[in-house]
Design an enzyme around this catalytic site. Structure first.
Site, PDB file in Angstrom:
ATOM      1  CG  HIS A 165      -1.527   1.302   1.287  1.00  0.00           C
ATOM      2  ND1 HIS A 165      -2.664   1.747   0.547  1.00  0.00           N
ATOM      3  CD2 HIS A 165      -1.684   2.300   2.330  1.00  0.00           C
ATOM      4  CE1 HIS A 165      -3.240   2.923   0.985  1.00  0.00           C
ATOM      5  NE2 HIS A 165      -2.577   3.501   1.875  1.00  0.00           N
ATOM      6  CD  GLU A 201      -6.968   1.225   7.806  1.00  0.00           C
ATOM      7  OE1 GLU A 201      -6.290   1.351   9.144  1.00  0.00           O
ATOM      8  OE2 GLU A 201      -6.614   2.221   7.247  1.00  0.00           O
ATOM      9  CD  GLN A 230      -5.330  10.683   2.109  1.00  0.00           C
ATOM     10  OE1 GLN A 230      -6.486   9.861   1.641  1.00  0.00           O
ATOM     11  NE2 GLN A 230      -4.155  10.028   2.477  1.00  0.00           N
ATOM     12  CB  THR A 267      -4.581   0.560   3.318  1.00  0.00           C
ATOM     13  OG1 THR A 267      -5.383   1.895   3.468  1.00  0.00           O
ATOM     14  CG2 THR A 267      -5.402  -0.018   2.169  1.00  0.00           C
TER      15      THR A 267
HETATM   16 MN    MN Z   1      -6.155   4.326   7.062  1.00  0.00          MN
END
Ligand code: MN
Length: 425
Positions: free
Chosen positions: A143, A211, A250, A359
């Protein structure tokens, strides 16, 4: 470690449907609510929810050595978990005994059975713990590499610290919610492509992050740390964790202090805390850590767990469509290292804290744990059963995460974490 409740040959006198995540070898812990009653502590076998406060009422926990049985009547599991792992192991073994096919103690006690056993459809599952603090790690190499490749530089996708530190940030515990809680699309600041002035509005890049999170059962005073070889003694169990993320918010906000409003509008967990004890048979080696880690992060034994993880998307009135098949075993940094690192500076740990993995992406494209990676920043849309395409999550799409481990004919799982993304308010 040999735990009686994990014996693969055990069968329950309660019916367990084929492929259930909840055979007698699971014995997870959760909080349920029946009609207008107060929320109470529970375990689950098959599709039966078992009220632990009723079992306490009828004396079934009298010989465990628990002085104050009122913990079983509380609306969260924190005080039960505070007993620590050896006592939780005894509670789990006792429940296993009571429901084991050869044991008629409870089976023939019809009054207790009528009071204690509910059908899953009759009850509502609640938040299992009051989450004091929440940390989100960034511990999957695949990730971190994918995101670094897309957002920075494919040749230097991992930042120089990544293989030395289990990177993480402190998140917000108040917005962690239980499965079946729906979340509105968040609004915020974003910087549209090819502009230099931010705009305000609903996120256009709504995403999930697949997750797992572990829950702690130990309290440490400020200044003390939990060494890596003691860390698993402080971890009671695991949940599935959907860390909802607004990628455009983000991208604009995260430098220099990391994720903020892009991540704290809702994270959705599965309702049953499956004990680390129940996953004992599913230990595996993790990826080789090279370069070698600093001594405080060095561990012995198998600290990764072979747990299949899946994500499904479901458009309104359409069938579910699996978009991701990953596995918890891919984690580069394991939970023991994460907790050792979290506390190495003397940061105190509390009972009921939640530590998410970050993740979980695997090596192949179908194992990527976010839409950002699955659609590769929107360049490879996913085709849904109705022919429509998804680069990210649409309004009224439902995100479902499932996870289970399977070995020797025993399947231990979580059920699901499910949430529907509602239009922005
Ligand atoms: Mn996260």
């Amino acid at each position: 470690m040999n735990i009686k409740a994990n014996d693969p040959s055990l069968k329950s006198w309660l019916e367990v449907p084929e492929n259930s995540d909840f055979p007698i070898q699971n014995i997870p812990f959760g909080i349920f609510k029946y009609e207008d009653d107060e929320p109470r502590t529970a375990t689950r076998i098959g599709d039966h929810v078992i009220d632990l406060s009723a079992l306490a009422d009828f004396g079934y926990f009298d010989k465990l050595g628990i002085e104050d049985l009122s913990v079983f009547y509380q609306p969260v599991l924190n005080d039960i978990f505070a007993f620590g792992k050896p006592m939780m192991c005894k509670v789990r073994n006792r429940l296993s005994d009571l429901f084991e096919a050869g044991n008629e103690e409870l089976k023939n006690d019809h009054e207790a059975r009528n009071n204690a056993i509910f059908k899953i459809e009759e009850v509502k599952m609640m938040m299992p713990v009051q989450v004091g603090d929440y940390t989100d790690f960034y511990s999957s190499e695949e990730h971190a590499t994918n995101v670094g490749t897309m957002f920075r530089d494919p040749d230097n996708a991992l930042l120089p610290n990544w293989k030395h530190i289990p990177v993480g940030y402190h998140g917000r515990s108040s917005s962690i919610v239980v499965s079946e809680t729906n979340i509105h699309r968040p609004k915020g600041q974003t910087l549209p492509p090819d502009t230099d002035k931010p705009v305000f509005g609903p996120t256009k890049l709504m995403d999930f992050e697949l997750e797992m999170a572990f829950v702690t059962c130990r309290e440490t005073p400020l200044g003390e740390n939990i060494p890596v070889d003691e860390a698993e003694d402080a971890i009671i169990g695991l949940v599935l964790f959907n860390d909802l993320s607004a990628r455009d918010i983000q991208k604009w906000e995260y430098v220099p202090l990391g994720p903020f409003l892009a991540k704290n509008f809702g994270s959705v967990i599965s309702p049953w805390i499956v004990t680390l004890d129940a996953f004992e048979p599913f230990r595996v080696e993790g990826p080789k850590q090279d370069p070698p880690v600093l001594p405080y992060l060095k561990f012995e034994g198998r600290k990764n767990f072979d747990i299949n993880l899946e994500v499904y998307l479901q458009a309104e009135n359409q069938p579910e469509h699996r978009v991701c098949l990953s596995n918890f075993k891919y984690m580069y940094w394991n939970m023991a290292q994460q907790l050792a690192h979290q506390s190495v500076n003397g940061c105190n740990i509390r009972v009921g804290d939640m530590y998410a993995s970050g993740t979980i992406s695997g090596p192949t494209p179908e194992s990527y744990g976010s839409m950002l990676e699955l659609s590769w920043k929107g360049t490879k849309p996913i085709v849904m059963p109705d022919g429509s395409q998804r680069k990210f999550i649409n309004d009224n799409d439902t995100i479902i995460m499932r996870g289970f481990a399977e070995k020797d004919g025993v399947r231990v799982g979580f059920g699901e974490s499910k949430t529907k993304i509602l239009p922005a308010l």
